[in-house]
Design a protein around this motif. Structure first.
Motif, PDB file in Angstrom:
ATOM      1  N   GLY A 198       0.802  -1.221   0.000  1.00 36.67           N
ATOM      2  CA  GLY A 198       0.000   0.000   0.000  1.00 36.67           C
ATOM      3  C   GLY A 198       0.833   1.269   0.000  1.00 36.67           C
ATOM      4  O   GLY A 198       0.376   2.319  -0.468  1.00 36.67           O
ATOM      5  N   GLU A 199       2.054   1.178   0.491  1.00 38.42           N
ATOM      6  CA  GLU A 199       2.914   2.373   0.502  1.00 38.42           C
ATOM      7  C   GLU A 199       3.454   2.698  -0.893  1.00 38.42           C
ATOM      8  O   GLU A 199       4.039   3.760  -1.107  1.00 38.42           O
ATOM      9  N   SER A 200       3.259   1.778  -1.834  1.00 40.49           N
ATOM     10  CA  SER A 200       3.788   2.044  -3.181  1.00 40.49           C
ATOM     11  C   SER A 200       3.074   3.229  -3.834  1.00 40.49           C
ATOM     12  O   SER A 200       3.599   3.832  -4.766  1.00 40.49           O
ATOM     13  N   TYR A 201       1.885   3.579  -3.345  1.00 39.85           N
ATOM     14  CA  TYR A 201       1.180   4.733  -3.918  1.00 39.85           C
ATOM     15  C   TYR A 201       1.922   6.036  -3.623  1.00 39.85           C
ATOM     16  O   TYR A 201       1.648   7.067  -4.218  1.00 39.85           O
ATOM     17  N   PHE A 202       2.856   5.961  -2.674  1.00 41.47           N
ATOM     18  CA  PHE A 202       3.633   7.155  -2.322  1.00 41.47           C
ATOM     19  C   PHE A 202       5.066   7.064  -2.856  1.00 41.47           C
ATOM     20  O   PHE A 202       5.889   7.920  -2.556  1.00 41.47           O
ATOM     21  N   ALA A 203       5.355   6.008  -3.601  1.00 40.70           N
ATOM     22  CA  ALA A 203       6.687   5.883  -4.206  1.00 40.70           C
ATOM     23  C   ALA A 203       6.686   6.756  -5.454  1.00 40.70           C
ATOM     24  O   ALA A 203       5.753   6.704  -6.246  1.00 40.70           O
ATOM     25  N   ASP A 262      12.682   4.181  -9.848  1.00 38.33           N
ATOM     26  CA  ASP A 262      13.533   3.444  -8.906  1.00 38.33           C
ATOM     27  C   ASP A 262      12.762   3.097  -7.638  1.00 38.33           C
ATOM     28  O   ASP A 262      12.825   1.958  -7.146  1.00 38.33           O
ATOM     29  N   ALA A 263      12.019   4.074  -7.112  1.00 40.94           N
ATOM     30  CA  ALA A 263      11.262   3.834  -5.878  1.00 40.94           C
ATOM     31  C   ALA A 263      10.171   2.789  -6.131  1.00 40.94           C
ATOM     32  O   ALA A 263       9.896   1.937  -5.279  1.00 40.94           O
ATOM     33  N   LEU A 264       9.554   2.827  -7.310  1.00 41.78           N
ATOM     34  CA  LEU A 264       8.496   1.868  -7.622  1.00 41.78           C
ATOM     35  C   LEU A 264       9.070   0.458  -7.776  1.00 41.78           C
ATOM     36  O   LEU A 264       8.501  -0.516  -7.288  1.00 41.78           O
ATOM     37  N   ARG A 265      10.220   0.367  -8.427  1.00 45.12           N
ATOM     38  CA  ARG A 265      10.855  -0.960  -8.576  1.00 45.12           C
ATOM     39  C   ARG A 265      11.255  -1.515  -7.212  1.00 45.12           C
ATOM     40  O   ARG A 265      11.113  -2.707  -6.934  1.00 45.12           O
ATOM     41  N   PRO A 281       0.814   0.003  -8.756  1.00 41.99           N
ATOM     42  CA  PRO A 281       2.203   0.441  -8.993  1.00 41.99           C
ATOM     43  C   PRO A 281       3.196  -0.714  -9.004  1.00 41.99           C
ATOM     44  O   PRO A 281       4.052  -0.798  -9.891  1.00 41.99           O
ATOM     45  N   THR A 282       3.096  -1.619  -8.017  1.00 41.32           N
ATOM     46  CA  THR A 282       4.106  -2.689  -7.966  1.00 41.32           C
ATOM     47  C   THR A 282       3.883  -3.706  -9.086  1.00 41.32           C
ATOM     48  O   THR A 282       4.848  -4.273  -9.604  1.00 41.32           O
ATOM     49  N   ALA A 283       2.632  -3.941  -9.463  1.00 43.34           N
ATOM     50  CA  ALA A 283       2.379  -4.881 -10.569  1.00 43.34           C
ATOM     51  C   ALA A 283       3.101  -4.397 -11.824  1.00 43.34           C
ATOM     52  O   ALA A 283       3.715  -5.181 -12.554  1.00 43.34           O
ATOM     53  N   PHE A 309      -6.971   3.660 -14.151  1.00 38.80           N
ATOM     54  CA  PHE A 309      -5.917   4.597 -13.754  1.00 38.80           C
ATOM     55  C   PHE A 309      -6.528   5.899 -13.239  1.00 38.80           C
ATOM     56  O   PHE A 309      -7.746   6.093 -13.281  1.00 38.80           O
ATOM     57  N   ASP A 310      -5.681   6.800 -12.758  1.00 35.64           N
ATOM     58  CA  ASP A 310      -6.175   8.087 -12.241  1.00 35.64           C
ATOM     59  C   ASP A 310      -4.992   9.036 -12.096  1.00 35.64           C
ATOM     60  O   ASP A 310      -3.850   8.685 -12.417  1.00 35.64           O
ATOM     61  N   LEU A 311      -5.281  10.246 -11.596  1.00 31.17           N
ATOM     62  CA  LEU A 311      -4.220  11.260 -11.549  1.00 31.17           C
ATOM     63  C   LEU A 311      -3.147  10.916 -10.511  1.00 31.17           C
ATOM     64  O   LEU A 311      -1.992  11.319 -10.664  1.00 31.17           O
ATOM     65  N   VAL A 312      -3.522  10.183  -9.469  1.00 27.55           N
ATOM     66  CA  VAL A 312      -2.501   9.765  -8.496  1.00 27.55           C
ATOM     67  C   VAL A 312      -1.496   8.839  -9.178  1.00 27.55           C
ATOM     68  O   VAL A 312      -0.281   8.986  -9.021  1.00 27.55           O
ATOM     69  N   MET A 313      -2.000   7.907  -9.958  1.00 30.97           N
ATOM     70  CA  MET A 313      -1.104   6.977 -10.668  1.00 30.97           C
ATOM     71  C   MET A 313      -0.255   7.721 -11.701  1.00 30.97           C
ATOM     72  O   MET A 313       0.934   7.438 -11.867  1.00 30.97           O
ATOM     73  N   ALA A 314      -0.870   8.689 -12.373  1.00 33.26           N
ATOM     74  CA  ALA A 314      -0.095   9.474 -13.342  1.00 33.26           C
ATOM     75  C   ALA A 314       0.972  10.296 -12.613  1.00 33.26           C
ATOM     76  O   ALA A 314       2.096  10.448 -13.096  1.00 33.26           O
ATOM     77  N   GLY A 315       0.614  10.782 -11.418  1.00 34.10           N
ATOM     78  CA  GLY A 315       1.532  11.630 -10.663  1.00 34.10           C
ATOM     79  C   GLY A 315       2.791  10.916 -10.202  1.00 34.10           C
ATOM     80  O   GLY A 315       3.834  11.552 -10.021  1.00 34.10           O
ATOM     81  N   ILE A 316       2.699   9.598  -9.971  1.00 31.07           N
ATOM     82  CA  ILE A 316       3.918   8.867  -9.573  1.00 31.07           C
ATOM     83  C   ILE A 316       4.563   8.153 -10.760  1.00 31.07           C
ATOM     84  O   ILE A 316       5.529   7.407 -10.591  1.00 31.07           O
TER      85      ILE A 316
END
Ligand SMILES: Cc1ncc(COP(=O)(O)O)c(C=O)c1O
Length: 369
Positions: A163-168, A172-175, A208-210, A230-237
């Motif tokens: 769940g913290e991946s939404y803030f990565a 690099d942070a997502l991987r 994000p992690t998928a 998808f949404d703007l949060v996903m686009a933002g990261i």
């Protein structure tokens, strides 16, 4: 046939071709990694949207409510994971679904939940991978498995959700979030196996992690749901681009406040939700970006504020574009911060094709718990 000019606003528009493209993108990525997708239907809550995933064939799914499980079971889905920790008072509905031949697996992370399970019910043990929510430490998974075995329930394996991946932010942070999610799940499965349990299922996932996993050795399935809209949060990261957003809220201009630089619409937070998920990101999109009815974004225009049934459109702080001329009655499309929350405000989707206003289907959403 109706068009986006017809239904009473506010309502949801979904571009089915964008959903299909989003589905293909994740499908290809996971095929390349050799794991199964167990799509999470909590975002779209729609049998019709899920049918875009596997040419309409029922496939393994994850649900966030028993209402979703019941609706998908009625539509022929029989491999269902209910991925919210099980409350004992929900067990009669779990058993009713299992009696109908649905292979429904539940989730838990405590001995108290484990010993409340009826014999024969399969469960995944929730493992904490990033301190986001519930879950046991990997080394504690065998204790819960032993409690399950003591009542004749079936420890089927482990599940974790990053769940913290939404803030990565950034690749690099997502991987790193994806690798950590896998490591913690695999560690827990190894602990179970060392204690004599088979643990055939090792389930991980978030949108994000998928998308950013590069090696899923030891994992058997990936869960993701947001990836379809998808949404703007996903686009933002950096998980998608704004062009990948498949769902928008259609609203109508109902007034102006030239003294304040505002355009008022009938799409308030009841239509978009109160989610300001991009506020903590590099670019704050307020309640969402604004496009015309054909999907072309207005420069610098955001839904700046919201009351229950009013949206306020304005040029974003620091924006240089002029406020567009949108007379009363003009319809606009709001691109949401958080697709799951925005969709939850509505009971149906109006389905369109790219570049067309024609509504070629209206699909219901599953509501309630
Ligand atoms: C248990 C579980 N699995 C998977 C997901 C993946 O969801 P998303 O695709 O929205 O990141 C979620 C989201 O909340 C979840 O709670």
């Amino acid at each position: 046939m109706s068009t986006l000019d017809d239904p009473g606003t506010p309502f949801l528009a979904v571009d089915a071709a964008v959903v299909r493209a989003n589905a293909d993108r994740l499908g290809k990525h996971l095929d390349g990694l050799g794991v199964t997708l167990r799509a999470h239907v909590k975002t779209t809550k729609s049998v019709d949207v899920a049918a875009l995933l596997h040419d309409g064939r029922p496939a393994p799914i994850t649900v966030s409510t028993l209402a979703e499980a019941e609706a998908f079971a009625a539509a022929g889905y029989h491999d269902i994971l209910y991925a919210v920790g099980i409350a004992p008072d929900k067990l009669p509905r779990v058993l009713a679904l299992r009696d109908r031949g649905v292979d429904l697996t539940v989730l838990l992370d405590s001995v108290a939940q484990a010993v409340a399970l009826p014999a024969g019910v399969p469960a995944l043990i929730e493992v904490d991978c990033d301190g986001h929510r519930g879950g046991v430490q990997p080394s504690d998974a065998p204790t819960v498995a032993e409690a399950l075995a003591s009542v004749g329930a079936v420890p089927r394996g482990v599940l974790t959700h990053a769940g913290e991946s939404y803030f990565a932010d950034g690749d690099d942070a997502l991987r790193a979030a994806a690798a950590h999610e896998r490591d913690r799940a695999v560690q827990a499965a190894l602990a179970l196996r060392a204690a004599g349990f088979e643990a055939p299922v090792v389930s991980v996932g978030s949108t994000p992690t998928a998308h950013f996993a590069t090696d899923l050795t030891g994992v058997t399935e990936v869960r993701a749901g947001n990836f379809l809209f998808f949404d703007l949060v996903m686009a933002g990261i950096g998980v998608c681009t704004v062009a990948d957003l498949a769902m928008t809220v259609v609203a109508t201009v109902i007034g102006h406040r030239p003294d304040k630089g505002w355009i008022l619409t009938d799409g308030g937070w009841m239509a978009t939700s109160r989610d300001l998920g991009t506020a903590r990101q590099r670019v704050d999109q307020r309640y969402g970006l604004v496009a015309d009815l054909d999907g072309t974004l207005f420069d610098d225009l955001v839904m700046a504020d919201a009351s229950q049934e009013h949206g306020i459109l304005a040029i974003r702080a620091g924006g240089t574009a002029a406020l567009p001329d949108l007379p009363v009655g003009t319809r606009v499309r709001i691109l949401p911060n958080h697709a799951c929350a925005t969709a939850a405000q509505h009971d149906r989707y109006h389905v369109v094709a790219p570049g067309s206003r024609a509504v070629h289907a209206v699909w219901p959403r599953i509501r309630g718990w």
